[in-house]
Scaffold this motif. Structure first.
Motif, short mmCIF file in Angstrom:
data_model
loop_
_atom_site.label_atom_id
_atom_site.label_comp_id
_atom_site.label_asym_id
_atom_site.label_seq_id
_atom_site.Cartn_x
_atom_site.Cartn_y
_atom_site.Cartn_z
N GLU A 78 -25.01 16.99 -12.32
CA GLU A 78 -24.25 16.70 -11.11
C GLU A 78 -23.35 15.49 -11.35
N GLY A 79 -22.47 15.27 -10.41
CA GLY A 79 -21.58 14.13 -10.54
C GLY A 79 -20.76 13.91 -9.30
N VAL A 80 -19.88 12.93 -9.38
CA VAL A 80 -18.97 12.59 -8.29
C VAL A 80 -17.59 12.35 -8.87
N LEU A 81 -16.61 12.97 -8.27
CA LEU A 81 -15.21 12.73 -8.59
C LEU A 81 -14.62 11.89 -7.48
N GLU A 82 -13.97 10.80 -7.83
CA GLU A 82 -13.19 10.01 -6.88
C GLU A 82 -11.76 10.08 -7.38
N PHE A 83 -10.84 10.52 -6.51
CA PHE A 83 -9.46 10.62 -6.97
C PHE A 83 -8.51 10.34 -5.83
N ALA A 138 0.83 -1.20 0.00
CA ALA A 138 0.00 0.00 0.00
C ALA A 138 0.87 1.25 0.00
N ARG A 139 0.40 2.28 -0.63
CA ARG A 139 1.10 3.55 -0.69
C ARG A 139 0.54 4.48 0.38
N ALA A 140 1.34 5.46 0.78
CA ALA A 140 0.88 6.43 1.76
C ALA A 140 -0.27 7.25 1.19
N ASN A 141 -1.23 7.54 2.03
CA ASN A 141 -2.39 8.35 1.68
C ASN A 141 -3.07 7.86 0.41
N GLY A 142 -3.23 6.56 0.29
CA GLY A 142 -3.87 5.98 -0.88
C GLY A 142 -5.38 6.00 -0.81
N VAL A 143 -5.93 6.53 0.27
CA VAL A 143 -7.37 6.57 0.44
C VAL A 143 -7.94 7.60 -0.54
N PRO A 144 -8.86 7.18 -1.39
CA PRO A 144 -9.41 8.14 -2.35
C PRO A 144 -10.31 9.17 -1.69
N GLN A 145 -10.40 10.33 -2.31
CA GLN A 145 -11.30 11.38 -1.87
C GLN A 145 -12.50 11.41 -2.81
N LEU A 146 -13.65 11.72 -2.27
CA LEU A 146 -14.87 11.90 -3.05
C LEU A 146 -15.25 13.37 -3.04
N VAL A 147 -15.56 13.89 -4.23
CA VAL A 147 -15.93 15.29 -4.37
C VAL A 147 -17.24 15.37 -5.13
N LYS A 148 -18.23 16.03 -4.55
CA LYS A 148 -19.52 16.21 -5.22
C LYS A 148 -19.38 17.32 -6.25
N TYR A 190 -4.85 8.52 -9.84
CA TYR A 190 -5.99 8.16 -10.67
C TYR A 190 -7.19 9.05 -10.35
N ALA A 191 -8.12 9.08 -11.28
CA ALA A 191 -9.38 9.79 -11.09
C ALA A 191 -10.49 9.02 -11.78
N ARG A 192 -11.66 9.02 -11.16
CA ARG A 192 -12.86 8.46 -11.76
C ARG A 192 -13.95 9.51 -11.60
N VAL A 193 -14.64 9.77 -12.70
CA VAL A 193 -15.71 10.76 -12.69
C VAL A 193 -16.98 10.11 -13.23
N ASP A 194 -18.06 10.29 -12.49
CA ASP A 194 -19.39 9.85 -12.92
C ASP A 194 -20.28 11.08 -12.95
N VAL A 195 -20.96 11.31 -14.09
CA VAL A 195 -21.85 12.47 -14.20
C VAL A 195 -23.23 12.02 -14.67
N LYS A 196 -24.22 12.86 -14.35
CA LYS A 196 -25.56 12.63 -14.88
C LYS A 196 -26.21 13.99 -15.14
N ASN A 197 -27.20 13.97 -16.00
CA ASN A 197 -27.92 15.19 -16.43
C ASN A 197 -27.01 16.18 -17.16
N LEU A 198 -25.92 15.69 -17.72
CA LEU A 198 -25.00 16.53 -18.49
C LEU A 198 -25.25 16.22 -19.97
N ALA A 199 -26.24 16.89 -20.51
CA ALA A 199 -26.73 16.58 -21.85
C ALA A 199 -25.66 16.78 -22.92
N PRO A 200 -25.59 15.86 -23.89
CA PRO A 200 -24.67 16.05 -25.01
C PRO A 200 -25.11 17.26 -25.83
#
Length: 144
Positions: free
Chosen positions: A49-54, A23-33, A60-70
């Motif tokens: 709206e969405g959620v950023l996990e990084f 395990a790496r130091a401070n490897g706990v991901p943060q969640l951002v609304k 790394y980063a993972r982003v999930d969004v909704k209601n963001l119309a093309p």
């Protein structure tokens, strides 16, 4: 019997250390609304709206969004800002329902003083490597 219990606990402790030793130091991901953020957002649907996990430690980063119309002529581009030079995190396509996901590595990190994640809409004529003026949803965070 007592020796078997102590030996079993010792074996468990050794196994736990071995399995978690990588395990790496401070490897706990943060969640951002991510929401339509006052003072930042100026473009797109206000109910997006969405959620950023990084994790900076794991890069790394993972982003999930909704209601963001093309939107025709626009591409959604994600940025880390508020620190040194902005970092382009990636580009995402959203489906007809306005849902999209991006999993990516955080390339180009030179510091950890970023405090804002912004989803922008890049028009087809905008420069690819600069932050577009059309800011959709965003989220502020403090690095742990």
């Amino acid at each position: 019997m007592r020796r078997f219990i102590i030996a079993g606990l010792a074996s468990f402790a050794v196994a736990l250390v071995v399995l978690t030793g990588d395990a790496r130091a401070n490897g706990v991901p943060q969640l951002v609304k991510l929401t339509y953020l006052e003072g930042v957002s100026n473009f797109g649907p206000k109910d997006a709206e969405g959620v950023l996990e990084f994790s900076f430690a794991e890069a790394y980063a993972r982003v999930d969004v909704k209601n963001l119309a093309p939107m025709d002529g626009y591409t959604y581009v994600y940025w880390l800002t508020g620190g040194c030079a902005p970092i382009k995190v990636g580009t995402i396509k959203v489906n007809d329902s306005g849902i999209g996901t991006l999993d990516t590595k955080l390339d180009g990190l030179i510091s950890y003083d970023y405090n804002l994640f912004v989803v922008t809409a890049r028009a087809s004529g905008d420069a690819a490597e600069s932050v577009p003026p059309q800011a959709s949803i965003a989220g502020r965070f403090t690095v742990i």
